[in-house]
Each structure stands twice: as C-alpha cells, then as structure tokens.
Design an enzyme around this catalytic site. Structure first.
Site, mmCIF file in Angstrom:
data_model
loop_
_atom_site.group_PDB
_atom_site.id
_atom_site.type_symbol
_atom_site.label_atom_id
_atom_site.label_comp_id
_atom_site.label_asym_id
_atom_site.label_seq_id
_atom_site.Cartn_x
_atom_site.Cartn_y
_atom_site.Cartn_z
ATOM 1 N N CYS A 170 -72.970 -18.994 -14.250
ATOM 2 C CA CYS A 170 -72.824 -17.543 -14.100
ATOM 3 C C CYS A 170 -71.358 -17.169 -14.377
ATOM 4 O O CYS A 170 -70.804 -16.291 -13.728
ATOM 5 C CB CYS A 170 -73.330 -17.042 -12.755
ATOM 6 S SG CYS A 170 -72.584 -17.804 -11.336
ATOM 7 N N ASP A 195 -74.546 -36.182 -4.748
ATOM 8 C CA ASP A 195 -73.780 -35.764 -5.912
ATOM 9 C C ASP A 195 -74.559 -36.166 -7.164
ATOM 10 O O ASP A 195 -74.814 -37.358 -7.371
ATOM 11 C CB ASP A 195 -72.412 -36.460 -5.867
ATOM 12 C CG ASP A 195 -71.468 -35.955 -6.934
ATOM 13 O OD1 ASP A 195 -71.934 -35.581 -8.027
ATOM 14 O OD2 ASP A 195 -70.250 -35.948 -6.681
ATOM 15 N N ALA A 199 -79.705 -25.841 -5.201
ATOM 16 C CA ALA A 199 -79.767 -24.884 -4.090
ATOM 17 C C ALA A 199 -79.152 -23.528 -4.474
ATOM 18 O O ALA A 199 -78.230 -23.499 -5.283
ATOM 19 C CB ALA A 199 -79.018 -25.439 -2.885
HETATM 20 N N1 SAM Z 1 -79.682 -23.451 -9.414
HETATM 21 C C1 SAM Z 1 -79.439 -22.755 -8.164
HETATM 22 C C2 SAM Z 1 -80.416 -21.615 -8.031
HETATM 23 O O1 SAM Z 1 -80.929 -21.115 -9.019
HETATM 24 O O2 SAM Z 1 -80.705 -21.227 -6.881
HETATM 25 C C3 SAM Z 1 -78.003 -22.286 -8.064
HETATM 26 C C4 SAM Z 1 -77.035 -23.425 -8.218
HETATM 27 S S1 SAM Z 1 -75.350 -23.034 -7.883
HETATM 28 C C5 SAM Z 1 -74.884 -22.283 -9.367
HETATM 29 C C6 SAM Z 1 -74.615 -24.611 -8.020
HETATM 30 C C7 SAM Z 1 -75.001 -25.581 -6.916
HETATM 31 O O3 SAM Z 1 -74.505 -26.874 -7.266
HETATM 32 C C8 SAM Z 1 -74.418 -25.270 -5.559
HETATM 33 O O4 SAM Z 1 -75.449 -25.200 -4.608
HETATM 34 C C9 SAM Z 1 -73.492 -26.447 -5.262
HETATM 35 O O5 SAM Z 1 -73.460 -26.802 -3.896
HETATM 36 C C10 SAM Z 1 -74.143 -27.548 -6.089
HETATM 37 N N2 SAM Z 1 -73.250 -28.648 -6.500
HETATM 38 C C11 SAM Z 1 -71.914 -28.621 -6.719
HETATM 39 N N3 SAM Z 1 -71.486 -29.823 -7.139
HETATM 40 C C12 SAM Z 1 -72.576 -30.619 -7.221
HETATM 41 C C13 SAM Z 1 -72.767 -31.973 -7.593
HETATM 42 N N4 SAM Z 1 -71.749 -32.744 -7.978
HETATM 43 N N5 SAM Z 1 -74.018 -32.485 -7.553
HETATM 44 C C14 SAM Z 1 -75.065 -31.709 -7.149
HETATM 45 N N6 SAM Z 1 -74.920 -30.429 -6.764
HETATM 46 C C15 SAM Z 1 -73.706 -29.883 -6.814
#
Ligand code: SAM
Length: 299
Positions: free
Chosen positions: A237, A167, A118
C-alpha cells in the site's frame, strides 16, 4: 489540508512524480465510500445486496468485481451492527486491497501461500474466491496480529487455513506452492489521509529504506518457494518506486520472474505512471487508496 503531510513524503513524491505529485497529495484528502465484499463461503452477492437494501443501506456495484459493493461512508456503523457482519457474511475492505487476490486467481486444489497475512482481508478473500477449495497456508510474524488473523478466518468460515506464526523469510526451503501472495509490509505511503494524522505519523525515509530491504528479502523467499511456472502476486500500500518497481526489477532483469500483464481489473483513470509495464500502480483518489500490485511468473 495537504500541509499536514510529512515533508519527507511530500519531497519524495515531488521527486518521483514531478507531473503527478499534486494529484497524489490531493488524493490523500479524498473522502471515500465504505467498500465491502461478500464472503462466498457463507453468502451470495445477490443475497447480501438484498439484505443490505432491506436494512435501508444503499448499495452500488464495482465494475470489475461482482463480489464487491460500495456503501455511503456514513453507513459503516449500521453495517457493523448487522448479523451479516458479525456472522462473517461480508468483509469490510478497501477496493485497492481487493486487487491482489483477484490477480492471484486461486483455483480449487491449488497450494497457495499468503506470506504476510494478518489481519486476513486477503486470506479470507482467497478462501472466498476459491469457494474454500484451494489449500491456503497463511503466515504472519506478529503474534497478536496472528491471533487476529485466526479470529477473522474463523468468523469468515475459512476453517481449513493453517496459520503459521513466524517470519516468512525463515520458512522451510523445501516447501513448494503453485501461487504466492506477498502483500508486503510497507511505509503505507499510499494510505495517508490528511484527515487522520495517525496515517502518516510513522512515515520516514528510514522506514522506506527498511521496508524496501524487507520486501526484497521476502520476494527472494517467495521466488524460492513458488514452483517453476508458478505465480507470485506482489503488492504494497505504498506508491513509492523504492518499495515497488525497484524491489521487482532485479528479478525481472535477471529473468527469474516475468510480469503477467492483466487487462482486468480495468483501473483506467486511476493509475500512475509505473516503471514496470503491466503492474497496477493505483493513485490515491476518491475511490481508491494508493496501492501497487503486480502478477509475476517464475521462469
Ligand atoms: N495481507 C494482509 C491483509 O490483507 O489483511 C495485510 C498485511 S500487512 C500489509 C503486512 C503484514 O506482514 C503485517 O501484519 C506484519 O505484521 C506482517 N509481517 C511483517 N514482517 C513479516 C515477516 N518477516 N514475515 C511474515 N509476516 C510479516
């Protein structure tokens, strides 16, 4: 202006990059053009360019990506008001953030996992790059962000992408994928803007440590889920080695993964020195946010 940057970040940058810290700090103050990419599921690059130009919006190409355009920054609201935007013919996205899906190179028929998906900039880009013909699964832990991801996928016409709200570390170990994108949660040290204190307010040494732990756990899971010979693109990032090279190096040293060095995209002049040859460590500047991306193969 650079005095608005948290001291702890300034100190980390000065220690990690004695020769380049000033360049990075200056990059946090840069004003960037708006950038976007065409959604090939709904529009062609030529078609979108004509539509933008007909609306009086000047468009400049991006040398390494025919689907991407630069637009003067003041035009963002005009774009949001266009039907091309509301109908999902384009996606507003930073150039740095477009790098990982290009490295992953999703092909028709391949099983692809987007582990931290997301709000979906890269998931929708993967769908666009493969013409909707690769089998993408998107995972997102946060419920509200997962809803946003579903909305963006819908709007971009990537309707065959299942979203798992969970997760990613707990995904079933029996799953197997040809390619995995791990765009990991991070401290955001590359996306700090001196003009917007919100971008660095949460930054702390503890956030870096916690992010590094989570990144290692997510990468370990990605290694388990990718087929032998399969590809993982790891990206953040952040420009801090704690969240990038040092997450990957244990896997390289053990021989579990090797780097696939890519000559494209050509980002010469925009890169920082990196402990992993073949990785892209992008310096924040007038064109790019600070970013890290590397293409890895499971041995
Ligand atoms: N790839 C996305 C985009 O291009 O729009 C941006 C991703 S953002 C850097 C990282 C995402 O990882 C966040 O939405 C966060 O909620 C999610 N996140 C954090 N821990 C996670 C986990 N253990 N498993 C899956 N998602 C996770």
């Amino acid at each position: 202006m650079t005095e608005q940057i948290p001291e702890v970040l300034r100190d980390l940058l000065t220690t990690r990059y004695p020769d380049d810290a000033e360049r990075i700090l200056q990059g946090f103050g840069a004003k960037r053009d708006t950038t976007l990419r065409v959604n090939r599921l709904k529009e062609t690059a030529d078609g979108l360019r004509s539509e933008l130009e007909n609306a009086g919006i000047p468009v400049r190409p991006v040398s390494w990506y025919a689907d991407a355009f630069r637009i003067p920054s003041g035009q963002e609201n005009a774009i949001r008001a266009m039907s091309a935007y509301t109908d999902g013919h384009l996606y507003l996205q930073s150039l740095s953030s477009m790098i990982p899906p290009v490295l992953l190179d999703p092909l028709p028929g391949e099983d692809i996992l987007d582990m931290c998906a997301a709000p979906g900039g890269k998931t929708t880009q993967l769908a666009s790059l493969s013409g909707g013909k690769s089998n993408i699964t998107a995972v997102e832990k946060d419920r509200i962000r997962a809803d946003r991801l579903r909305y963006n996928l819908q709007r971009q016409g990537a309707t065959r992408v299942p979203v798992l709200q969970q997760d990613a570390r707990k995904l079933d170990d029996h799953l197997r994928f040809d390619k995995i994108l791990l765009d990991a949660p991070c401290s955001g040290s590359g996306t700090v803007l001196t003009s917007d204190p919100k971008t660095s307010r949460a930054f702390s040494a503890e956030l870096v440590r916690n992010s590094a732990r989570l990144q290692s756990e997510l990468l370990r899971k990605a290694v388990r889920l990718v087929k032998p010979g399969g590809i993982i693109v790891y990206s953040t990032c952040s420009v801090l080695p704690e969240e990038n090279e040092r997450v990957i190096l244990p896997f390289l040293e053990k021989g579990t993964l090797s780097v696939i060095a890519r000559s494209e995209p050509d980002l010469s002049g925009h890169l920082l020195p990196c402990e992993v040859p073949g990785a892209f460590l992008v310096c924040p500047d007038a064109e790019y946010e600070g970013f890290f991306a590397v293409c890895l193969k499971k041995n």
